[in-house]
Design a protein around this motif. Structure first.
Motif, PDB file in Angstrom:
ATOM      1  N   PRO A  63       0.814  -1.222   0.000  1.00  0.00           N
ATOM      2  CA  PRO A  63       0.000   0.000   0.000  1.00  0.00           C
ATOM      3  C   PRO A  63       0.845   1.269   0.000  1.00  0.00           C
ATOM      4  N   VAL A  64       2.019   1.230   0.615  1.00  0.00           N
ATOM      5  CA  VAL A  64       2.883   2.410   0.658  1.00  0.00           C
ATOM      6  C   VAL A  64       3.616   2.598  -0.666  1.00  0.00           C
ATOM      7  N   GLY A  65       4.117   1.499  -1.255  1.00  0.00           N
ATOM      8  CA  GLY A  65       4.914   1.593  -2.469  1.00  0.00           C
ATOM      9  C   GLY A  65       4.122   1.602  -3.754  1.00  0.00           C
ATOM     10  N   PHE A  66       2.880   1.112  -3.693  1.00  0.00           N
ATOM     11  CA  PHE A  66       2.083   1.010  -4.907  1.00  0.00           C
ATOM     12  C   PHE A  66       0.615   1.159  -4.568  1.00  0.00           C
ATOM     13  N   SER A  67      -0.056   2.103  -5.219  1.00  0.00           N
ATOM     14  CA  SER A  67      -1.459   2.394  -4.912  1.00  0.00           C
ATOM     15  C   SER A  67      -2.438   1.402  -5.516  1.00  0.00           C
ATOM     16  N   GLY A  68      -1.990   0.615  -6.488  1.00  0.00           N
ATOM     17  CA  GLY A  68      -2.908  -0.280  -7.184  1.00  0.00           C
ATOM     18  C   GLY A  68      -3.529   0.349  -8.414  1.00  0.00           C
ATOM     19  N   VAL A  69      -3.102   1.566  -8.777  1.00  0.00           N
ATOM     20  CA  VAL A  69      -3.655   2.277  -9.929  1.00  0.00           C
ATOM     21  C   VAL A  69      -2.515   2.853 -10.762  1.00  0.00           C
ATOM     22  N   THR A  70      -2.614   2.710 -12.080  1.00  0.00           N
ATOM     23  CA  THR A  70      -1.725   3.414 -12.988  1.00  0.00           C
ATOM     24  C   THR A  70      -2.584   4.146 -14.010  1.00  0.00           C
ATOM     25  N   SER A  92      11.717  15.763 -17.786  1.00  0.00           N
ATOM     26  CA  SER A  92      12.193  17.152 -17.840  1.00  0.00           C
ATOM     27  C   SER A  92      11.246  18.108 -17.128  1.00  0.00           C
ATOM     28  N   CYS A  93      10.009  17.696 -16.949  1.00  0.00           N
ATOM     29  CA  CYS A  93       9.009  18.511 -16.247  1.00  0.00           C
ATOM     30  C   CYS A  93       8.952  18.212 -14.751  1.00  0.00           C
ATOM     31  N   GLY A  94       9.795  17.314 -14.270  1.00  0.00           N
ATOM     32  CA  GLY A  94       9.838  17.016 -12.844  1.00  0.00           C
ATOM     33  C   GLY A  94       9.343  15.641 -12.444  1.00  0.00           C
ATOM     34  N   ASP A 133       4.439  10.979 -11.087  1.00  0.00           N
ATOM     35  CA  ASP A 133       4.268  12.424 -10.925  1.00  0.00           C
ATOM     36  C   ASP A 133       4.821  12.823  -9.555  1.00  0.00           C
ATOM     37  N   PRO A 134       4.804  14.095  -9.222  1.00  0.00           N
ATOM     38  CA  PRO A 134       5.396  14.517  -7.945  1.00  0.00           C
ATOM     39  C   PRO A 134       4.773  13.883  -6.706  1.00  0.00           C
ATOM     40  N   ASP A 135       3.545  13.389  -6.818  1.00  0.00           N
ATOM     41  CA  ASP A 135       2.906  12.723  -5.689  1.00  0.00           C
ATOM     42  C   ASP A 135       3.070  11.214  -5.723  1.00  0.00           C
ATOM     43  N   GLY A 136       3.808  10.703  -6.699  1.00  0.00           N
ATOM     44  CA  GLY A 136       4.044   9.270  -6.797  1.00  0.00           C
ATOM     45  C   GLY A 136       3.026   8.500  -7.609  1.00  0.00           C
ATOM     46  N   HIS A 137       2.048   9.192  -8.228  1.00  0.00           N
ATOM     47  CA  HIS A 137       1.077   8.506  -9.071  1.00  0.00           C
ATOM     48  C   HIS A 137       1.775   8.011 -10.331  1.00  0.00           C
TER      49      HIS A 137
END
Length: 155
Positions: A78-85, A105-107, A128-132
């Protein structure tokens, strides 16, 4: 002025769309039955290990959570992977590389370098910056339509 990638005439921007949302599930049959009870029909493109459901302008996929985590190269926790891509499909492998490079290049953080994958396509992952997790993929078996939408057969 349009920025072009090292691949030539491939733009280094990302079109504002999502092609496919994959939900990592514990029990594929149970989850498929749930969505069918909602009135959503399984596409004939579905296979034993994955269910595809055509939505309006987007495809929902149900796939084993453990297999999805393995494909992205992350731990199935649950911490390393949300189950959604989230998936952004493109027309060719060169665009996969260009989009992933642009996202970095966008972060974004590179999670899995683009490569040929077991199902016959080419894909890579960034966070993304939130880990999604975002998968950027070329699927030669599911071409994009004129509007850039992924479209699967109904049944």
């Amino acid at each position: 002025m349009e920025n072009l990638s090292a691949w030539g005439n491939v733009p280094v921007t990302i079109d504002r769309r999502i092609s496919l949302i994959t939900l990592g599930v514990a029990d594929l049959a149970r989850s498929t039955a749930f969505y069918e009870r909602l009135g959503w029909s399984r596409s004939s493109a579905s296979q034993g290990a994955i269910t595809f459901i055509q939505l309006k302008g987007i495809v929902l996929a149900l796939f084993s959570r453990a297999a999805l985590a393995e494909d992205a190269g992350v731990e199935n926790t649950p911490v390393g992977f949300s189950g959604v891509t989230l998936a952004h499909n493109v027309s060719n492998p060169q665009e996969v590389d260009a989009v992933v490079d642009f996202a970095i290049s966008c972060g974004a953080t590179l999670v899995k370098k683009p490569e040929k994958v077991f199902w016959g396509g080419y894909s890579g992952y960034f966070a993304d910056p939130d880990g999604h997790l975002w998968e950027v993929a070329h699927n030669p078996f599911a071409p994009l339509d004129e509007q850039g939408h992924l479209s699967l057969p109904e049944r």
